[in-house]
Design an enzyme around this catalytic site. Sequence first.
Site, PDB file in Angstrom:
ATOM      1  N   SER A 131      21.852  37.631  47.879  1.00 62.35           N
ATOM      2  CA  SER A 131      20.478  37.702  48.388  1.00 62.35           C
ATOM      3  C   SER A 131      20.503  37.989  49.873  1.00 62.35           C
ATOM      4  O   SER A 131      21.014  37.186  50.665  1.00 62.35           O
ATOM      5  CB  SER A 131      19.754  36.374  48.127  1.00 62.35           C
ATOM      6  OG  SER A 131      18.512  36.383  48.796  1.00 62.35           O
ATOM      7  N   HIS A 133      19.808  41.296  45.722  1.00 62.60           N
ATOM      8  CA  HIS A 133      18.543  40.573  45.577  1.00 62.60           C
ATOM      9  C   HIS A 133      17.768  40.654  46.900  1.00 62.60           C
ATOM     10  O   HIS A 133      18.293  40.317  47.964  1.00 62.60           O
ATOM     11  CB  HIS A 133      18.850  39.118  45.210  1.00 62.60           C
ATOM     12  CG  HIS A 133      17.662  38.310  44.852  1.00 62.60           C
ATOM     13  ND1 HIS A 133      17.058  38.368  43.614  1.00 62.60           N
ATOM     14  CD2 HIS A 133      16.947  37.399  45.559  1.00 62.60           C
ATOM     15  CE1 HIS A 133      16.042  37.521  43.574  1.00 62.60           C
ATOM     16  NE2 HIS A 133      15.948  36.936  44.755  1.00 62.60           N
ATOM     17  N   ASP A 136      14.385  39.472  48.797  1.00 61.98           N
ATOM     18  CA  ASP A 136      13.287  38.505  48.786  1.00 61.98           C
ATOM     19  C   ASP A 136      12.131  38.990  49.642  1.00 61.98           C
ATOM     20  O   ASP A 136      12.260  39.130  50.854  1.00 61.98           O
ATOM     21  CB  ASP A 136      13.780  37.154  49.319  1.00 61.98           C
ATOM     22  CG  ASP A 136      14.615  36.420  48.294  1.00 61.98           C
ATOM     23  OD1 ASP A 136      14.188  36.333  47.132  1.00 61.98           O
ATOM     24  OD2 ASP A 136      15.700  35.935  48.662  1.00 61.98           O
ATOM     25  N   MET A 187       8.485  38.121  50.968  1.00 60.73           N
ATOM     26  CA  MET A 187       7.600  36.960  51.161  1.00 60.73           C
ATOM     27  C   MET A 187       6.454  37.346  52.093  1.00 60.73           C
ATOM     28  O   MET A 187       6.680  38.027  53.099  1.00 60.73           O
ATOM     29  CB  MET A 187       8.385  35.802  51.778  1.00 60.73           C
ATOM     30  CG  MET A 187       9.637  35.425  51.001  1.00 60.73           C
ATOM     31  SD  MET A 187      10.401  33.956  51.711  1.00 60.73           S
ATOM     32  CE  MET A 187      11.924  33.884  50.754  1.00 60.73           C
ATOM     33  N   HIS A 234      12.364  40.540  44.526  1.00 59.42           N
ATOM     34  CA  HIS A 234      11.693  39.303  44.111  1.00 59.42           C
ATOM     35  C   HIS A 234      10.433  39.152  44.957  1.00 59.42           C
ATOM     36  O   HIS A 234      10.512  38.850  46.148  1.00 59.42           O
ATOM     37  CB  HIS A 234      12.684  38.138  44.319  1.00 59.42           C
ATOM     38  CG  HIS A 234      12.113  36.796  44.051  1.00 59.42           C
ATOM     39  ND1 HIS A 234      12.758  35.629  44.440  1.00 59.42           N
ATOM     40  CD2 HIS A 234      10.973  36.391  43.424  1.00 59.42           C
ATOM     41  CE1 HIS A 234      12.033  34.588  44.067  1.00 59.42           C
ATOM     42  NE2 HIS A 234      10.948  35.019  43.463  1.00 59.42           N
ATOM     43  N   MET A 281       7.465  37.450  46.270  1.00 60.57           N
ATOM     44  CA  MET A 281       6.782  36.168  46.494  1.00 60.57           C
ATOM     45  C   MET A 281       5.550  36.457  47.347  1.00 60.57           C
ATOM     46  O   MET A 281       5.488  36.142  48.536  1.00 60.57           O
ATOM     47  CB  MET A 281       7.746  35.190  47.181  1.00 60.57           C
ATOM     48  CG  MET A 281       8.829  34.674  46.243  1.00 60.57           C
ATOM     49  SD  MET A 281      10.252  33.988  47.113  1.00 60.57           S
ATOM     50  CE  MET A 281      11.182  35.488  47.389  1.00 60.57           C
ATOM     51  N   MET A 289      13.698  29.952  39.126  1.00 62.08           N
ATOM     52  CA  MET A 289      13.831  29.473  40.496  1.00 62.08           C
ATOM     53  C   MET A 289      14.448  28.074  40.464  1.00 62.08           C
ATOM     54  O   MET A 289      13.893  27.160  39.860  1.00 62.08           O
ATOM     55  CB  MET A 289      12.464  29.406  41.191  1.00 62.08           C
ATOM     56  CG  MET A 289      11.837  30.748  41.533  1.00 62.08           C
ATOM     57  SD  MET A 289      12.920  31.849  42.458  1.00 62.08           S
ATOM     58  CE  MET A 289      13.282  30.864  43.922  1.00 62.08           C
ATOM     59  N   PHE A 341      12.570  29.790  51.187  1.00 61.79           N
ATOM     60  CA  PHE A 341      13.649  29.693  52.166  1.00 61.79           C
ATOM     61  C   PHE A 341      15.017  29.684  51.488  1.00 61.79           C
ATOM     62  O   PHE A 341      15.148  29.156  50.375  1.00 61.79           O
ATOM     63  CB  PHE A 341      13.498  28.421  53.010  1.00 61.79           C
ATOM     64  CG  PHE A 341      12.208  28.382  53.767  1.00 61.79           C
ATOM     65  CD1 PHE A 341      12.082  29.010  55.003  1.00 61.79           C
ATOM     66  CD2 PHE A 341      11.089  27.755  53.220  1.00 61.79           C
ATOM     67  CE1 PHE A 341      10.874  29.004  55.682  1.00 61.79           C
ATOM     68  CE2 PHE A 341       9.872  27.742  53.902  1.00 61.79           C
ATOM     69  CZ  PHE A 341       9.760  28.372  55.139  1.00 61.79           C
ATOM     70  N   GLY A 342      15.992  30.227  52.176  1.00 56.12           N
ATOM     71  CA  GLY A 342      17.367  30.118  51.715  1.00 56.12           C
ATOM     72  C   GLY A 342      17.938  28.771  52.131  1.00 56.12           C
ATOM     73  O   GLY A 342      17.326  28.030  52.902  1.00 56.12           O
ATOM     74  N   GLY A 343      19.103  28.455  51.605  1.00 52.95           N
ATOM     75  CA  GLY A 343      19.837  27.280  52.058  1.00 52.95           C
ATOM     76  C   GLY A 343      19.336  25.944  51.544  1.00 52.95           C
ATOM     77  O   GLY A 343      19.732  24.894  52.069  1.00 52.95           O
ATOM     78  N   ASP A 373      18.111  31.608  40.700  1.00 48.26           N
ATOM     79  CA  ASP A 373      17.977  31.904  42.131  1.00 48.26           C
ATOM     80  C   ASP A 373      17.672  30.633  42.913  1.00 48.26           C
ATOM     81  O   ASP A 373      16.610  30.033  42.744  1.00 48.26           O
ATOM     82  CB  ASP A 373      16.835  32.921  42.293  1.00 48.26           C
ATOM     83  CG  ASP A 373      16.541  33.306  43.726  1.00 48.26           C
ATOM     84  OD1 ASP A 373      17.366  33.008  44.606  1.00 48.26           O
ATOM     85  OD2 ASP A 373      15.481  33.917  43.958  1.00 48.26           O
ATOM     86  N   GLY A 374      18.610  30.250  43.777  1.00 51.96           N
ATOM     87  CA  GLY A 374      18.374  29.132  44.679  1.00 51.96           C
ATOM     88  C   GLY A 374      19.464  28.081  44.586  1.00 51.96           C
ATOM     89  O   GLY A 374      19.709  27.526  43.519  1.00 51.96           O
TER      90      GLY A 374
HETATM   91  C1  DX5 Z   1      14.240  31.620  47.952  1.00 52.01           C
HETATM   92  C2  DX5 Z   1      14.747  32.964  47.559  1.00 52.01           C
HETATM   93  C3  DX5 Z   1      16.188  33.024  47.251  1.00 52.01           C
HETATM   94  C4  DX5 Z   1      17.103  32.706  48.405  1.00 52.01           C
HETATM   95  C5  DX5 Z   1      18.282  31.999  47.845  1.00 52.01           C
HETATM   96  O1  DX5 Z   1      12.853  31.674  47.950  1.00 52.01           O
HETATM   97  O2  DX5 Z   1      14.042  33.445  46.428  1.00 52.01           O
HETATM   98  O3  DX5 Z   1      16.541  34.298  46.719  1.00 52.01           O
HETATM   99  O4  DX5 Z   1      17.539  33.841  49.099  1.00 52.01           O
HETATM  100  O5  DX5 Z   1      19.037  31.522  48.897  1.00 52.01           O
HETATM  101  P1  DX5 Z   1      20.191  30.439  48.679  1.00 52.01           P
HETATM  102  O6  DX5 Z   1      21.206  31.091  47.767  1.00 52.01           O
HETATM  103  O7  DX5 Z   1      20.694  30.188  50.054  1.00 52.01           O
HETATM  104  O8  DX5 Z   1      19.556  29.242  48.043  1.00 52.01           O
HETATM  105 ZN    ZN Z   2      14.761  35.288  45.430  1.00 53.89          ZN
END
Ligand code: DX5
Ligand code: ZN
Length: 221
Positions: free
Chosen positions: A9, A33, A35, A37, A66, A68, A136, A142-144, A174-175
């Site tokens: 991602s 991937h 994202d 947003m 993806h 959002m 999800m 957010f990532g991480g 994902d996540g």
């Molecule tokens: C979160 C995103 C994910 C995100 C995953 O809303 O949809 O795709 O990039 O990040 P990690 O792998 O760090 O959880």
């Molecule tokens: Zn995603």
Amino acid sequence: MPARKLAPSILSADFSQLAEDVERVTDEADLLHVDVMDGHFVPNLTIGPPVVRSLRKRTDLFLDCHLMVDNPGDLLADFADAGADGCTVHIELGDPRPVFETMRGLGLRVGLTHNPETPVQAVLPYLEEIDLLLFMSVHPGFGGQAFIPSVLDKLTEARRIVDERSLAVELEIDGGINIDTAPRAADAGADILVAGSAVFHADDPAVAARKIKEAAWPNAS
Ligand code: DX5
Ligand code: ZN
């Protein structure tokens, strides 16, 4: 049998050197991937069609977008024109069928997703109409974030139905996917693992991506 794919991602990549970061993981990646947003559907703001267009010039990887956003239907043509291969929309927005129709008309692969707290029953009625069902495993935005394990029961249930009916739909998660959670997601029947921070925040993203795949599918040839 699950497809055993990894989708790094780019949310966790360095946007100032996006093409270089993508190149570093290309040999280990099966999809990329992306994202998207909008600051409304989720509290974060990321990228849109212009970045997809730039990426398209620099990679042949499947661009797995993806969405959002509150208004995916208004944006699909722009994503298709920019070179997206597939778009995934959220069931939380309501009846997805009109959007599916638009996606098919544009030649996009059709994805549907649902948040961790949304029951899998909300998406199961569409299994025959989609190419991808995304689970999800964090709250989108957010990532991480930490992996939410309750999603595994939903994934197991969908895997059973997909196999029982021999459907072509791929199951993606994902996540919070990393070397520890990847095997759990794979065991529950995921075809595609999305991983952001576990790949791009590693010292060597390619090695990290390979290790996630090896952890998930140790017997893969
Ligand atoms: C979160 C995103 C994910 C995100 C995953 O809303 O949809 O795709 O990039 O990040 P990690 O792998 O760090 O959880
Ligand atoms: Zn995603």
